[in-house]
Design a protein around this motif. Structure first.
Motif, PDB file in Angstrom:
ATOM      1  N   MET A 652      -7.350  -4.736  -9.377  1.00  0.00           N
ATOM      2  CA  MET A 652      -6.331  -5.739  -9.022  1.00  0.00           C
ATOM      3  C   MET A 652      -6.027  -6.639 -10.208  1.00  0.00           C
ATOM      4  O   MET A 652      -4.868  -6.977 -10.466  1.00  0.00           O
ATOM      5  N   ALA A 653      -7.084  -7.036 -10.948  1.00  0.00           N
ATOM      6  CA  ALA A 653      -6.868  -7.871 -12.135  1.00  0.00           C
ATOM      7  C   ALA A 653      -6.071  -7.117 -13.193  1.00  0.00           C
ATOM      8  O   ALA A 653      -5.155  -7.668 -13.827  1.00  0.00           O
ATOM      9  N   VAL A 654      -6.399  -5.829 -13.388  1.00  0.00           N
ATOM     10  CA  VAL A 654      -5.658  -5.014 -14.358  1.00  0.00           C
ATOM     11  C   VAL A 654      -4.215  -4.844 -13.906  1.00  0.00           C
ATOM     12  O   VAL A 654      -3.277  -4.911 -14.722  1.00  0.00           O
ATOM     13  N   GLU A 655      -4.012  -4.632 -12.609  1.00  0.00           N
ATOM     14  CA  GLU A 655      -2.667  -4.438 -12.075  1.00  0.00           C
ATOM     15  C   GLU A 655      -1.793  -5.659 -12.312  1.00  0.00           C
ATOM     16  O   GLU A 655      -0.629  -5.543 -12.706  1.00  0.00           O
ATOM     17  N   ILE A 680       2.616   1.864 -19.671  1.00  0.00           N
ATOM     18  CA  ILE A 680       2.353   0.767 -18.731  1.00  0.00           C
ATOM     19  C   ILE A 680       2.641   1.220 -17.302  1.00  0.00           C
ATOM     20  O   ILE A 680       1.863   0.947 -16.371  1.00  0.00           O
ATOM     21  N   LYS A 681       3.738   1.936 -17.120  1.00  0.00           N
ATOM     22  CA  LYS A 681       4.062   2.447 -15.782  1.00  0.00           C
ATOM     23  C   LYS A 681       3.010   3.446 -15.306  1.00  0.00           C
ATOM     24  O   LYS A 681       2.622   3.448 -14.131  1.00  0.00           O
ATOM     25  N   GLN A 682       2.540   4.291 -16.209  1.00  0.00           N
ATOM     26  CA  GLN A 682       1.508   5.261 -15.841  1.00  0.00           C
ATOM     27  C   GLN A 682       0.225   4.558 -15.415  1.00  0.00           C
ATOM     28  O   GLN A 682      -0.396   4.923 -14.409  1.00  0.00           O
ATOM     29  N   LEU A 683      -0.173   3.533 -16.176  1.00  0.00           N
ATOM     30  CA  LEU A 683      -1.385   2.793 -15.833  1.00  0.00           C
ATOM     31  C   LEU A 683      -1.231   2.059 -14.509  1.00  0.00           C
ATOM     32  O   LEU A 683      -2.187   1.962 -13.727  1.00  0.00           O
ATOM     33  N   GLU A 684      -0.041   1.530 -14.245  1.00  0.00           N
ATOM     34  CA  GLU A 684       0.210   0.880 -12.960  1.00  0.00           C
ATOM     35  C   GLU A 684       0.031   1.866 -11.809  1.00  0.00           C
ATOM     36  O   GLU A 684      -0.564   1.533 -10.770  1.00  0.00           O
ATOM     37  N   GLN A 685       0.541   3.100 -11.996  1.00  0.00           N
ATOM     38  CA  GLN A 685       0.386   4.121 -10.968  1.00  0.00           C
ATOM     39  C   GLN A 685      -1.085   4.489 -10.769  1.00  0.00           C
ATOM     40  O   GLN A 685      -1.553   4.652  -9.632  1.00  0.00           O
ATOM     41  N   VAL A 687      -3.800   2.620 -11.350  1.00  0.00           N
ATOM     42  CA  VAL A 687      -4.534   1.534 -10.696  1.00  0.00           C
ATOM     43  C   VAL A 687      -4.177   1.455  -9.221  1.00  0.00           C
ATOM     44  O   VAL A 687      -5.048   1.318  -8.352  1.00  0.00           O
ATOM     45  N   SER A 688      -2.881   1.557  -8.925  1.00  0.00           N
ATOM     46  CA  SER A 688      -2.430   1.450  -7.538  1.00  0.00           C
ATOM     47  C   SER A 688      -3.009   2.575  -6.674  1.00  0.00           C
ATOM     48  O   SER A 688      -3.508   2.333  -5.562  1.00  0.00           O
ATOM     49  N   ARG A 689      -2.981   3.793  -7.161  1.00  0.00           N
ATOM     50  CA  ARG A 689      -3.476   4.928  -6.372  1.00  0.00           C
ATOM     51  C   ARG A 689      -4.983   4.894  -6.209  1.00  0.00           C
ATOM     52  O   ARG A 689      -5.519   5.270  -5.159  1.00  0.00           O
ATOM     53  N   LEU A 694      -9.895   4.275  -2.935  1.00  0.00           N
ATOM     54  CA  LEU A 694     -11.201   3.649  -2.703  1.00  0.00           C
ATOM     55  C   LEU A 694     -11.266   2.998  -1.322  1.00  0.00           C
ATOM     56  O   LEU A 694     -12.320   3.007  -0.667  1.00  0.00           O
ATOM     57  N   GLN A 695     -10.154   2.432  -0.889  1.00  0.00           N
ATOM     58  CA  GLN A 695     -10.125   1.841   0.455  1.00  0.00           C
ATOM     59  C   GLN A 695     -10.314   2.918   1.519  1.00  0.00           C
ATOM     60  O   GLN A 695     -11.012   2.712   2.518  1.00  0.00           O
ATOM     61  N   ILE A 696      -9.716   4.094   1.314  1.00  0.00           N
ATOM     62  CA  ILE A 696      -9.881   5.197   2.263  1.00  0.00           C
ATOM     63  C   ILE A 696     -11.340   5.661   2.286  1.00  0.00           C
ATOM     64  O   ILE A 696     -11.928   5.880   3.356  1.00  0.00           O
ATOM     65  N   VAL A 697     -11.945   5.795   1.131  1.00  0.00           N
ATOM     66  CA  VAL A 697     -13.335   6.244   1.049  1.00  0.00           C
ATOM     67  C   VAL A 697     -14.265   5.213   1.672  1.00  0.00           C
ATOM     68  O   VAL A 697     -15.206   5.558   2.412  1.00  0.00           O
TER      69      VAL A 697
END
Length: 726
Positions: A652-655, A680-685, A687-689, A694-697
């Motif tokens: 979240m901090a990186v995002e 930057i767009k790739q890194l955003e994707q 982090v978001s995914r 992780l929430q699903i796991v």
């Protein structure tokens, strides 16, 4: 024909001199064939295993270059056998043009000229095609293009050691630029006249003006390319687009060869022309395939637009001419894929031509790295290197001593007779080598980057020791030492990140690689901040007020806060992202979602030492010992759920940091080029995914079985967690 094959040592033949008496062994070999089992061979007493590695297997088509496989044994035999007729129709000539284009694209992919472009009898003997002006011009300009491209790649040394690209095999590849253009212009003018005559536009006025002004034949006397008037215009347009593409492609390389980037703007104009002609060539497929109803227009494996076979080509024509060169198994690129290749090549060359000649060294290095992310082919990489390095100068304009001095001290020209002059020269040589390596194939690049770290570390030590001799030297050496530290850390970062792109790491290595990458990024960040501090101090010294009154006035003004360097912010993001991956992977291992293999023959310490052998013996970046690495594995004492939460907070901090960078990119020239924005767009994707995964796991039920894997689909070095129900 003898069924069995035999290995004949090359050394035995080489040892035979002029006084050797040869005997016919056919009868003996025929008798032995009945006794030999598969895999057995006849050899002399001195024929060792080492000599067998350079032996030829007789009657094996892949190894025996002198094997008689039928067909003509020379160009003269091929012409005498009428394999290359001189009364071709225009449709057959277009087929030859298309097939040559597929051959050239296949050659660019690393195959030999002898098996591709020069498998054409017309290419081997241009005089034989002189009665067909269109084909003669096309073959002549193709030969010229092949020569200029081969020379550029050979001078750049960007080809692999086993590549046959630069080997000419003694083929007639020499050319005369002026003569090529003259012949091509003549063929183009002939087609233009035929097109005007067929379309009927201004036929009468053209006839009068041409007869009165130049005495040339009127339009009505133009010889058509073929007999059907209704098809003449389409055939003319098909031929013209192919001739004009060849002309533009040749001129691109001619202008890119000009020193100091003087021909880049003109080259870009020719690139635009070539792309336009390629689109017209692609559009001609519908017409050409419609003229041959028996051919499948959707045949994707054909090397011609019409889908027909070609005449005048014999794949093994050079096999008998050049017996020392065993042929490779090869499959020509289909015509549609060849067009796609040239479109991609032209776009890559356009990026090369758009490189600003006044770019700073650090930005240039990152630009080349970004250029390599699109996986350019051999020719484009060679052109990038040939542009950047000319006469051991940057773009052939700036001496490397001055480039290094400006990068280290933020000044334009290095002082002469300085105590650091030898160190500047060594740094200049290392930087030139680095730029060459960055233009190479990624696998070769990774090896060379790892080996170059030793030399940068030695230079760092050399300048550091020199700075210890006195306070004066220390002050003079500090900026240079900081710059060398930046360079060495940047190379180490590239070396580690290339390993992901090349698939050198197994899933068991990810934790230790991200930990070491984080250490390297922090070292790089340390030197970058030190460099920024030195730069600010130098600027403040230059802007120091000349009087006390001016100082008081200046002190009353409120100093605006300086915006942090976006490149430093991005480094912070990458470092925090590595930490997030360490938490995430530890959690998945703790939870049993990622299974680690049991190493029976090596310990974790041994694997760590083997993986980072090149980095552990360096002075800069300082080595990360195995004991320090093991401290991070103590995180596994927390529960998997806690580790997931810590990783999500890190993401979240990186995002948020990336989002701020993305918003400010329009105001930041350092992030203006497309590749930085794309990363930057790739890194955003990523982090978001990963947050969602992780929430699903974390919310999965105890009895629920999930299959978790790390896939590098969004970014080459930072993977995305993929969760599936097993």
């Amino acid at each position: 024909m003898v069924a069995n094959r035999f290995l004949i040592g090359a050394s035995m033949a080489a040892a035979a001199g002029d006084q050797t008496l040869w005997a016919d062994a056919t009868e003996i070999i025929s008798q032995v064939c009945q006794e030999l089992s598969p895999g057995e061979l006849i050899h002399g007493e001195n024929f060792s295993l080492f000599e067998s590695m350079s032996a030829l297997e007789i009657m094996d088509p892949k190894m025996d270059g002198g094997m008689d496989i039928g067909g003509p044994k020379s160009v003269e035999d091929a012409i005498a056998s009428d394999l290359a007729p001189t009364d071709l129709s225009i449709a057959q000539i277009i087929d030859i043009m298309d097939h040559l284009l597929s051959c050239e694209a296949t050659w660019h992919r690393g195959h030999s000229l002898a098996q591709t472009v020069f498998s054409s009898i017309y290419m081997l003997k241009l005089v034989h095609a002189s009665s067909m002006p269109v084909l003669h011009a096309y073959c002549k300009i193709t030969r010229a293009s092949c020569n200029i491209v081969r020379t550029a790649v050979a001078l750049a040394h960007t080809h692999e050691e086993e590549d046959l690209f630069v080997i000419s095999f003694g083929l007639p590849i020499d050319h005369d630029d002026a003569d090529c253009l003259a012949v091509l212009n003549g063929a183009e003018e002939m087609c233009v006249r035929s097109l005007r005559s067929a379309s009927g536009k201004k036929a009468a006025s053209d006839a009068r003006s041409s007869k009165s002004a130049s005495g040339k034949k009127p339009a009505s006397g133009v010889v058509p390319l073929q007999e059907n008037p209704e098809l003449e215009a389409d055939y003319c347009q098909s031929v013209l687009s192919r001739l004009r593409f060849r002309k533009a492609f040749s001129q691109i390389h001619v202008h890119m060869n000009k020193p100091q980037g003087k021909g880049l703007e003109t080259a870009r104009k020719h690139i635009a022309t070539a792309l336009t002609e390629l689109s017209l060539i692609r559009e001609s497929r519908a017409f050409l395939s419609s003229q041959h109803a028996s051919q499948d227009p959707n045949n994707l494996s054909s090397t011609t637009a019409s889908g027909r076979g070609v005449v005048g080509f014999f794949e093994n024509i050079n096999r008998s001419l050049l017996p020392p060169t065993p042929p490779r198994s090869m499959k020509l690129l289909p015509w549609s894929e060849a067009l796609d290749y040239f479109v991609r090549l032209l776009n890559d060359l356009d990026r090369v031509c758009s490189v600003p000649l006044d770019i700073e060294l650090e930005e240039l290095m990152q630009l080349i790295v970004d250029f390599q992310k699109s996986h350019p082919d051999l020719v484009a990489r060679a052109r990038m290197q040939r542009l950047v390095i000319q006469d051991n100068k940057l773009f052939g304009i700036r001496p490397m001593n001055d480039v290094i001095y400006k990068a280290a001290y933020s000044r334009h020209e290095a002082p002469r007779d300085d105590v650091l002059e030898n160190s500047f020269q060594q740094a200049g040589w290392l930087t030139l080598t680095l730029l060459k390596v960055l233009c190479a194939h990624p696998a070769w690049q990774c090896r060379k980057l790892g080996k170059s770290l030793d030399e940068w570390s030695d230079l760092f030590h050399q300048v550091d020791v020199l700075g210890m001799s006195s306070e004066e030297f220390k002050k003079k050496c500090e900026p240079f030492t900081t710059w060398i530290g930046c360079q060495a850390s940047w190379i180490a970062k590239q070396y580690l990140m290339l390993g992901f792109d090349l698939g050198l790491y197994s899933s068991d290595d990810y934790c230790m690689v991200y930990r070491y990458l984080d250490h390297v990024l922090l070292t790089y960040l340390h030197y970058k901040l030190a460099k920024e501090k030195e730069k600010d101090e130098e600027q403040s010294e230059e802007k120091k007020p000349s009087s006390l009154v001016a100082a008081k006035k200046k002190s009353k003004k409120k100093k605006p806060g300086k915006n942090p360097d976006p490149k430093i912010i991005l480094l912070h993001c990458l470092s925090d992202l590595c930490k997030g991956y360490i938490w995430m992977l530890d959690g998945l291992i703790k939870d049993g979602k990622i299974q680690q293999r049991k190493m029976e023959f090596t310990t974790e310490r041994e694997r760590y030492t083997q993986r980072f052998e090149l980095l552990l013996k360096l002075l800069v970046p300082s080595p990360l010992s195995f004991a320090r690495f093991k401290e991070t594995t103590r995180l596994r004492q927390y529960s998997a759920s806690d580790l997931y939460q810590y990783a999500c907070k890190q993401f979240m901090a990186v995002e948020q940091c990336l989002r701020n960078l993305s918003i400010s990119r329009g105001e930041t020239p350092e992030l203006s080029h497309a590749q930085s924005i794309l990363e930057i767009k790739q890194l955003e994707q990523v982090v978001s995914r990963n947050k969602v995964a992780l929430q699903i796991v974390d919310r999965s039920q105890p009895g629920e079985t999930l299959k978790v894997s790390l896939q590098f689909s969004q970014h080459p070095a930072f993977g995305v967690i993929v969760v599936k129900n097993s």
